[in-house]
Each structure stands twice: as C-alpha cells, then as structure tokens.
Design a protein around this motif. Structure first.
Motif, mmCIF file in Angstrom:
data_model
loop_
_atom_site.group_PDB
_atom_site.id
_atom_site.type_symbol
_atom_site.label_atom_id
_atom_site.label_comp_id
_atom_site.label_asym_id
_atom_site.label_seq_id
_atom_site.Cartn_x
_atom_site.Cartn_y
_atom_site.Cartn_z
ATOM 1 N N GLN A 76 -13.136 12.540 -16.148
ATOM 2 C CA GLN A 76 -13.496 12.654 -17.560
ATOM 3 C C GLN A 76 -14.044 11.333 -18.074
ATOM 4 O O GLN A 76 -13.422 10.283 -17.932
ATOM 5 C CB GLN A 76 -12.270 13.048 -18.389
ATOM 6 C CG GLN A 76 -12.579 13.240 -19.867
ATOM 7 C CD GLN A 76 -11.406 13.819 -20.634
ATOM 8 O OE1 GLN A 76 -10.449 14.296 -20.021
ATOM 9 N NE2 GLN A 76 -11.457 13.768 -21.931
ATOM 10 N N PRO A 77 -15.227 11.362 -18.678
ATOM 11 C CA PRO A 77 -15.823 10.118 -19.177
ATOM 12 C C PRO A 77 -14.976 9.505 -20.303
ATOM 13 O O PRO A 77 -14.422 10.219 -21.140
ATOM 14 C CB PRO A 77 -17.182 10.557 -19.698
ATOM 15 C CG PRO A 77 -17.443 11.878 -19.066
ATOM 16 C CD PRO A 77 -16.108 12.523 -18.878
ATOM 17 N N ASN A 78 -14.904 8.193 -20.285
ATOM 18 C CA ASN A 78 -14.283 7.455 -21.381
ATOM 19 C C ASN A 78 -15.108 6.205 -21.650
ATOM 20 O O ASN A 78 -16.127 5.968 -20.997
ATOM 21 C CB ASN A 78 -12.828 7.118 -21.076
ATOM 22 C CG ASN A 78 -12.664 6.370 -19.780
ATOM 23 O OD1 ASN A 78 -13.271 5.310 -19.598
ATOM 24 N ND2 ASN A 78 -11.883 6.915 -18.851
ATOM 25 N N LYS A 79 -14.674 5.449 -22.590
ATOM 26 C CA LYS A 79 -15.480 4.307 -23.017
ATOM 27 C C LYS A 79 -15.691 3.304 -21.894
ATOM 28 O O LYS A 79 -16.800 2.789 -21.686
ATOM 29 C CB LYS A 79 -14.809 3.644 -24.213
ATOM 30 C CG LYS A 79 -15.650 2.563 -24.871
ATOM 31 C CD LYS A 79 -14.990 2.041 -26.132
ATOM 32 C CE LYS A 79 -15.872 1.000 -26.824
ATOM 33 N NZ LYS A 79 -15.240 0.487 -28.056
ATOM 34 N N VAL A 80 -14.641 3.038 -21.111
ATOM 35 C CA VAL A 80 -14.728 2.029 -20.045
ATOM 36 C C VAL A 80 -15.635 2.513 -18.924
ATOM 37 O O VAL A 80 -16.539 1.787 -18.468
ATOM 38 C CB VAL A 80 -13.318 1.697 -19.506
ATOM 39 C CG1 VAL A 80 -13.411 0.743 -18.313
ATOM 40 C CG2 VAL A 80 -12.457 1.080 -20.603
ATOM 41 N N THR A 81 -15.394 3.738 -18.451
ATOM 42 C CA THR A 81 -16.209 4.233 -17.345
ATOM 43 C C THR A 81 -17.670 4.368 -17.739
ATOM 44 O O THR A 81 -18.557 4.143 -16.912
ATOM 45 C CB THR A 81 -15.671 5.593 -16.869
ATOM 46 O OG1 THR A 81 -15.646 6.503 -17.970
ATOM 47 C CG2 THR A 81 -14.270 5.456 -16.304
ATOM 48 N N CYS A 82 -17.947 4.734 -19.007
ATOM 49 C CA CYS A 82 -19.338 4.839 -19.443
ATOM 50 C C CYS A 82 -20.028 3.478 -19.447
ATOM 51 O O CYS A 82 -21.220 3.373 -19.128
ATOM 52 C CB CYS A 82 -19.411 5.472 -20.836
ATOM 53 S SG CYS A 82 -19.054 7.253 -20.851
ATOM 54 N N LEU A 83 -19.296 2.427 -19.806
ATOM 55 C CA LEU A 83 -19.882 1.089 -19.791
ATOM 56 C C LEU A 83 -20.138 0.588 -18.371
ATOM 57 O O LEU A 83 -21.117 -0.129 -18.107
ATOM 58 C CB LEU A 83 -18.959 0.111 -20.522
ATOM 59 C CG LEU A 83 -18.875 0.242 -22.046
ATOM 60 C CD1 LEU A 83 -17.797 -0.672 -22.590
ATOM 61 C CD2 LEU A 83 -20.219 -0.085 -22.687
ATOM 62 N N LEU A 84 -19.256 0.982 -17.422
ATOM 63 C CA LEU A 84 -19.332 0.428 -16.064
ATOM 64 C C LEU A 84 -20.222 1.233 -15.130
ATOM 65 O O LEU A 84 -20.748 0.686 -14.162
ATOM 66 C CB LEU A 84 -17.931 0.331 -15.461
ATOM 67 C CG LEU A 84 -16.957 -0.629 -16.155
ATOM 68 C CD1 LEU A 84 -15.611 -0.598 -15.462
ATOM 69 C CD2 LEU A 84 -17.510 -2.064 -16.153
ATOM 70 N N ARG A 85 -20.380 2.510 -15.385
ATOM 71 C CA ARG A 85 -21.075 3.377 -14.424
ATOM 72 C C ARG A 85 -22.428 2.824 -13.983
ATOM 73 O O ARG A 85 -22.638 2.449 -12.835
ATOM 74 C CB ARG A 85 -21.277 4.764 -15.022
ATOM 75 C CG ARG A 85 -20.107 5.683 -14.902
ATOM 76 C CD ARG A 85 -20.491 7.061 -15.450
ATOM 77 N NE ARG A 85 -19.370 7.985 -15.385
ATOM 78 C CZ ARG A 85 -19.440 9.265 -15.738
ATOM 79 N NH1 ARG A 85 -20.577 9.743 -16.205
ATOM 80 N NH2 ARG A 85 -18.394 10.054 -15.629
ATOM 81 N N GLN A 86 -23.361 2.800 -14.882
ATOM 82 C CA GLN A 86 -24.732 2.474 -14.534
ATOM 83 C C GLN A 86 -24.904 0.975 -14.264
ATOM 84 O O GLN A 86 -25.697 0.592 -13.390
ATOM 85 C CB GLN A 86 -25.679 2.930 -15.655
ATOM 86 C CG GLN A 86 -25.595 4.405 -16.009
ATOM 87 C CD GLN A 86 -26.045 5.298 -14.869
ATOM 88 O OE1 GLN A 86 -26.552 4.828 -13.855
ATOM 89 N NE2 GLN A 86 -25.831 6.597 -15.014
ATOM 90 N N THR A 87 -24.198 0.149 -14.997
ATOM 91 C CA THR A 87 -24.360 -1.304 -14.798
ATOM 92 C C THR A 87 -23.806 -1.735 -13.444
ATOM 93 O O THR A 87 -24.461 -2.511 -12.736
ATOM 94 C CB THR A 87 -23.650 -2.056 -15.932
ATOM 95 O OG1 THR A 87 -22.275 -1.624 -16.015
ATOM 96 C CG2 THR A 87 -24.314 -1.784 -17.263
ATOM 97 N N VAL A 88 -22.629 -1.261 -13.100
ATOM 98 C CA VAL A 88 -22.062 -1.597 -11.789
ATOM 99 C C VAL A 88 -22.959 -1.068 -10.673
ATOM 100 O O VAL A 88 -23.247 -1.760 -9.679
ATOM 101 C CB VAL A 88 -20.632 -1.037 -11.662
ATOM 102 C CG1 VAL A 88 -20.143 -1.127 -10.218
ATOM 103 C CG2 VAL A 88 -19.691 -1.783 -12.588
#
Length: 839
Positions: free
Chosen positions: A627-639
């Motif tokens: 489930q998407p959350n604020k942290v995973t959304c910030l890290l997904r594409q940048t990482v």
C-alpha cells in the motif's frame, strides 16, 4: 337542458328550515327525464308557493298552438326560451312582459349545469337572480355575471382534482371529450397547459355533437359514431369527459350504435366532471351501460337529508292525485298506463299506483338524493335565507300584501343577489352552506367510483374527496384499495401511457415529432444509474461507487493496490528476492575469488559497485509493492533512478576503461596516463551526481505523494503514488536512457577487442537487452492503468537488472566455478598474444 323555475313569494316569512319536506303544487310534469326531477328534489317547504319545471323534453306549459315534434322537443333551446318568457307573463296567457297575477312574479330561478346561458340573460334583464348548480366557465362578462349565483365550488378546484387523479394513477397519456365546442376551447386554453406542465399529454380532443331529433339527426349520429370509434381505438386508456347533464346519454347512444369487431376495445377509464350525471331517455331503458363500469367522477359534496327516503315512499299517484308530475312520472318509470276514468276496467299493463319506487332499477330511479339534487336543495334554502336578510323586506311585507299583493320591486330583486352571496347557514344535514366573495360555493368534491351490474343497475361508491378547507397535504385523499376497475384490465389499476414506462436502469429520450410523453428508453451508460421509473436522465454515481450490471444501483468500489498478498504481487516479490539472492551470491563469489586473474582483470571496484547497485535495484523494486504511503512514494522513483544511474554508470566506466586499456597497449600511447581507478570513480560519480541532482530538484519542487485513482478502473479505487511532476519523472527515465544509449554505443564499437582484456561483447548484449526493456516499458506503461502500471515498472526493473547481471557476470561465474583452469594468468597472456598476432 333542463331548468327549475322556483317562484318564491312572500306568503310566509317565518322559519324556513324547520320542515324538510312538505307537499306543494307542481306544474306540468316531465315525462321522460325522470332522473333529473325526483319529487324530493323539489319539494322543500315553508315559503314556496309554486315550483315551475321547464325542460326541452316537454315545454313548461305549452301554448295551445304549439305542438312538439312527435311529442318530443329534445334539448330544444326554443322550449327553454318559451319557459323563461312564461315566467314574465300571466299564468295561462302567454303575453311576455305583461303580468296580472303579481303573486307569481319569481324571486329567483334555479337552473342546471349547462353551457347555454343565453336564455338566462333574459331573466337577468328583469333583475331576477339565477342560481346555477354548475361551473360558470362560459360567463366571462362581469355585467352578465352580476345576475348569477353559483351553487358550484371554484372551477379551478375541480380541474386541480382531475389533475391530482391523473398524477396519482400516473395517467400521463389521456384523451379529452367535450359536448360543447366553446367549453372545449376554454378547457384547452385554461386547463390543458396546466396538465402539460405536470407531465400529462393529450392524445386527442374530440367534440361530441349535440344530438337532437331533427332532420339532420342521421348525419349527427354518423359523425358521432365516427368520433366514438376513433376514441375507442385510441391508445389512451384514460379519457376525461368534460360534459354536462346529457353527456352520458349521448355517449350511450353513440356507443350503442357503434359497431366494433371486439367489444373489449370499449373499455376506457372515464373521468367525468361534476356537471355530469346519469341520464337517459325512454328507449335507452334496456340498453347496456357496462362501458361505465370502473369510471371515476367528481360530484359536489353531498349528504342524504334525514327522512328523504320515507318521503319518497309516501308519494304515490294515489295519495297525491293533485300532483300531475307524480302521475306522469309513474307511467314512464313503471312502463304502465293509468286509465282515463275511475270506471274503466283494469287492463294488462295498467298502473295501480301501489308500485314501489325502491323496486325500480337504479338506472331508472335512485332512492338517494344525488349531488345535483342536493345542490337544488341547498339553493332553495339559500334563496329563503337571503329573502329574510333583506333589511326592509320583512318590515314592509304585510303592508305590501295589504295593498293587493304588489310584487317585489326591482330594487328588492336586485338586493337579493347581493344578499345571496352573504348567506351562511346550516342545512338540515348539519352542513354549513356559504359562499366566497366571488359568489362560489364553499365546498369540495366527492370522488365517485361507478360500478355497474348485469341487472342494468349501478352503484356510486365514494372513494375519496377534495376538501379545500383541509391542509394542503390532505386536500386530496383517495382510497385506491376500494376502487373497482374494468374487467378488461384484469380488475387492476390500468396504465395510460404513450408507451411503456422506462424501468430502472433506463432513461427517457424524446421521440422526434411526438408529444413529450412519448419517448424511447435508453440504457444508462457506464457509471450512471436510474433508480426510478421514467427518469429523464441517469444519475452519475459518486466517485467512490460504480453502477451495477442493471444500472439501477451504485455499488462501493473495491480499494486496490499491488499487494504482497495477491498472486501478481507475490510473484514479483519472489522474483526480486531471488534476483537479490543471486546477486549477493555472485558478489560473494567475486569477493572470495578476488585474487584470481579474471576478477582482477575486470576492475574489481567497478565490479563490486555494479553488483551492489544491482542488489539494491532488486531490493528497491519491493518499494513499488504494498500500500502506497508518503515515505514509499518519495523513495520509489528517486531510489530507482539513482541506483540505476549508478549501475549504468559502472557499465559505461567499465566499457571506457576496456577501450582505453586496449589503446594503451600500443607503443608510445599516452592513454596509459588515463587508465586507472581515478577515471572510473570520476565517471561513476559524475554520472550519478547528475541523476541525483535531477531527483533532488524533483523532490523539492513537486514531490510524489499518495493518491486515489477513481477512474482508471470502473469497479476499483486504486491507491497509487502520484508522480507530482510528470516532466521530472520522464527526465529521470530520459537521463537513464541516455546513459544506457552511450554505454551501448561505446560497447558496440569496442565489441571486437580481445576477450582477455575486456568483457565488451557481454556488455554490448546486456545493454541491448537493457535498452529493449525500457523502450518497451514506455508504451506499455502509458497503455496500462492502476496497479498494472506498477507491475509493468517493477517487471522492467527486474528484467533490466537481471539482464545486466546475467549477461555480464554469468560467463565469469562459469569460468570461476566450473572452469577454474581457465582462470590463470598464463591462459590470459597466451590468449592475449594470440589475439594480438591475429590482428
């Protein structure tokens, strides 16, 4: 047409409402229209000296030289005019405007609910008030109206009641029949627009001819039969009869002479106005009137005066021989004849005078007081009360009588109209009789259901009422459970629609060239519903709901995301873990055999960096699952972007170093100064820094965030990460593609270098696979929705990373683990020399 002429003279001025029924003289009788004039309707005593009856069936008192046509002058206006003029002449001497018998000057005239008012204008010229127990729709001139007093409620109330009936039973496709062209015009002008505003359409408006026994009788009958056939074959089941006294009689006549292939088409739901009543003439006595079964009519609210039936039962030709009306009525009602003299012998079919009125069919004689009779009953009392309220009438009464019974002067008659409108009293039934400022009776209507039987009889069942004195929500009441419907409709409430109603899940679309009640039914589109019948438009479901298969209900959407618990999520997770394990295993193998020539020959640190970046890319793919959350959304594409940039930068650095190393082998080459660890580190750091800068700008300006996708899937709400800035997202992908393209080009150009020095052939193939995956990713990503988009990106990450891992490191692992004899310096040097000599 029939009119009651009441001559009210000042013989008695005392209490007028104490004796409900007493005998009084009656003039020439009505032989045929017995339904109009029952004795109890007219004999209301106390102050009445004479009651005169005038009809078009037989003249009031025929002039010696006037002969009826075959004994009948059916609805002849001439007869009515003659009766009116007789009131203005001396009794038995027809000289209009000349009277010697002052006691017979009428104080008021009561007339029936017919549209022809012209004869009444004569009486108004003599300031004789006229009481009408019908709607005064034809009287528009204020001057003429001053001579009229209505014993009928507000006409708008009747039309409102008809409209409420139509709306209550959802009869939106109706027909209208009128017996008078002028009435039809007024009805169309004043009422039909109101019906249209309430969603009711009129299929036809027909006018029945006034049937008269004259030379053009056959022609009129032919026209009427054609009209009734068209009406019966129409699609409208509900038909409004805007008629008068004789309408039912005319309708029976036309239906009787009509020829239908099937009798079932005769059934309609007749909705009759209050001016109408059941009337017939002698030769219709045995005719069937089943077409009226189930009809609904309005009637002026009425009650049965106490003692009325007993009064009727006491009145016989034997007990009241002086009443010529009773004798004539008796012969026609019982179909018998009285002997001319008392000495004549009794013959077959002779009247005994002892016949019982209650034995007659209801179609011939009703023992109860009808609504119209009740209006006459109240009209007589209203005139009596008004006479008593004239200020100087009572005071001067005896003085005038003493001077030879002088008639009421014009001023007194003129005042009577004024006091009639101010009358308010309780009749013998206990009901208040009063008028509004416009002179209309303050009462309501009863809703009547007509039920016919096989013995030529019928019942009037009260099924509702219209009470203007009640609160608005209770003004119109009806009990549909007691209504009896025609057999044609299986005794259930019939429909009267232009077409079948649109069911739930459909909306209406108007048919071109048809009234607005005629429409097609279109199914609601996806995402819209109609939860009621005949909706003009479908309703949009809320964003968190979707329409069911039948399009009549909005169902909550399922919340969806790429979960670890579903098969696709489990498969991708297992692939990511497996590739991570393999990468870690390869890294362990390279660390364990770091001193071997094949590991040293391929720039150890770049190899370790590449393996670590591939390991992180496999593990980073797991950020896209769950489930998407604020942290995973910030890290997904940048990482993902930074790690892949490091991996591709390592591949580019390895390729460049191999090329430089080969060039440095040539004698005198200056490339030796460039070959070394600083160059590789510079390439990796500089390329990764650019990608990191792009990601930093992205996170600073418009970072990704958790979002809900309501529209991609009809039945689902998709939890996703909104990229924030699509431009920045594609900038990250574009830069990564740029690095991969440069690496592929360099490796392709250096693919023929000796194998002992480089792995360029494997890098070329790996970068070809890498570029193919990400070129396929873009159209696939754009063409998918919801969690499938995430799955496509995860698969692309795993496929491209796995391609690099497999193409670059599998040959080396093969030599290290399975062909250790090739992992020796001598093998590398010999292969090197062989390649140089070959070149």
């Amino acid at each position: 047409m029939a009119y009651l002429m009441l001559v009210l003279t000042p013989l008695l001025s005392k209490a007028v409402c104490q004796v409900p029924f007493v005998d009084c003289p009656v003039a020439k009788p009505l032989p045929l229209f017995h339904k109009y004039y029952q004795p109890g309707d007219l004999i209301i005593g106390g102050i009445i000296s004479h009651i005169y009856i005038s009809s078009d069936v037989m003249t009031f008192r025929r002039h010696p030289h006037q002969e009826p046509i075959d004994g009948l002058v059916l609805f002849s206006v001439t007869g009515t005019y003659f009766a009116s003029l007789e009131l203005l002449s001396t009794r038995d001497n027809f000289i209009p405007n000349y009277k010697c018998d002052a006691q017979n000057i009428p104080a008021a005239v009561i007339r029936g609910p017919t549209s022809d008012i012209s004869f009444t204008t004569i009486l108004c010229s003599y300031r004789i008030p006229v009481l009408i127990y019908g709607y005064l729709s034809m009287i528009n001139n204020h001057i003429e109206r001053m001579g009229f007093q209505s014993m009928f409620p507000n006409g708008a109330l009747q039309y409102m009641a008809i409209l409420q009936l139509l709306k209550y039973f959802s009869w939106t496709w109706i027909g209208i029949i009128s017996l008078n062209e002028e009435n039809a015009e007024i009805f169309v002008k004043d009422v039909v627009p109101t019906f249209s505003q309430s969603g009711i359409c009129v299929e036809f408006i027909e006018i029945f001819p006034r049937i008269r026994f004259s030379n053009d009788f056959d022609k009129l009958m032919a026209e009427g039969v054609t009209t009734i056939i068209a009406v019966m074959r129409s699609t409208a089941n509900a038909v409004v009869l805007h008629g008068e006294f004789e309408t039912i009689m005319v309708l029976r006549m036309l239906i009787h002479y009509s020829e239908f292939g099937e009798t079932s088409v005769k059934s309609k739901i007749w909705i009759m106005t209050a001016e109408m009543d059941f009337t017939s003439i002698s030769f219709q006595r045995t005719w069937d009137f089943d077409f009226m079964h189930g009809a609904i009519s309005l009637a002026i609210h009425s009650k049965q005066p106490q003692g009325f039936q007993r009064f009727l039962q006491r009145r016989t030709p034997v007990s009241h021989k002086e009443d010529g009306f009773i004798r004539d009525f008796w012969q026609h009602a019982f179909n018998c004849l009285f002997s001319n003299s008392e000495g004549d012998e009794m013959v077959e079919g002779a009247c005994t005078g002892e016949e019982k009125l209650e034995a007659l069919p209801v179609s011939v004689f009703e023992m109860g007081m009808t609504a119209h009779s009740y209006s006459v009953y109240n009209a007589v009392y209203a005139v009596a009360h008004a006479l008593q309220t004239i200020p100087f009438f009572t005071f001067n009464h005896r003085a005038k009588m003493g001077r030879g019974r002088q008639p009421l002067i014009d001023q007194e008659l003129y005042q009577l109209q004024h006091f009639l409108r101010q009358v308010s009293f309780n009749n013998t039934c206990g009901e208040e009789i009063a008028f509004d400022p416009k002179g209309q009776l303050l009462t309501g209507f009863d809703i009547i259901n007509w039920i016919t039987s096989d013995n030529l009889s019928f019942l009037r069942i009260k099924v509702g009422k219209v009470d203007p004195k009640a609160p608005p929500e209770r003004m119109f009441t009806i009990d549909e459970d007691v209504i009896v419907w025609p057999s044609r409709f299986n005794k259930t409430q019939p429909l009267s629609l232009c077409n079948n109603a649109c069911l739930s899940g459909y909306s209406r679309m108007k048919k071109e060239g048809k009234p607005f009640c005629c429409y097609d039914c279109l199914p609601c589109p996806e995402g819209k519903i109609s939860n009621q019948r005949d909706m003009d438009d479908c309703l949009q479901c809320p964003e968190d709901r979707y329409s069911n298969k039948d399009r009549d209900l909005c169902i909550p959407k399922y919340i969806k995301f790429l979960s670890y618990n579903e098969p696709l999520g489990i498969t991708l997770t297992m692939m990511a873990i497996l590739f991570s394990f393999i990468t870690a295993l390869v890294l362990g193998i390279f660390l364990k055999h770091r001193d071997t020539p094949i590991v040293k020959a391929n720039n150890q640190k770049l190899t370790y960096t590449l393996l670590v970046s591939l390991l992180l890319s496999f593990l980073g793919a797991c950020l896209f699952i769950g489930q998407p959350n604020k942290v995973t959304c910030l890290l997904r594409q940048t990482v993902f972007g930074i790690i892949f940039s490091v991996a591709v930068s390592c591949v580019l650095a390895k390729t460049i170093i191999v090329v430089l190393a080969f060039m440095a082998t040539h004698p005198g080459s200056r490339m030796r100064n460039w070959v070394g660890k600083p160059l590789a580190a510079s390439i990796v750091l500089s390329c990764s820094f650019i990608q990191t800068s792009i990601c930093a700008v992205w996170l600073t300006t418009s970072p990704p965030f958790p979002d809900l996708d309501m529209h991609s899937k009809i039945e689902e709400i998709i939890l996703k990460c909104n990229e924030g800035s699509v431009e920045m997202f594609y900038s990250v992908l574009g830069y990564m593609g740029f690095l991969a393209t440069v690496s592929f080009i360099v490796a392709f150009l250096a693919r023929k270098l000796p194998d002992s020095f480089n792995e360029v052939k494997f890098i070329t193939f790996s970068m070809l696979l890498f570029c193919s995956v990400w070129l396929s990713f873009i159209p696939t990503y754009l063409s998918t929705r919801g969690k499938d988009m995430v799955a496509v990106e995860v698969f692309s990450i795993l496929a491209s990373s796995g391609g690099l891992l497999g193409c670059i490191f599998s040959p080396k692992c093969y030599i290290i683990m399975l062909r250790p004899e090739l992992n020796k310096r001598e093998q590398l040097i010999s292969r090197k020399n062989y390649r140089i000599n070959s070149s």
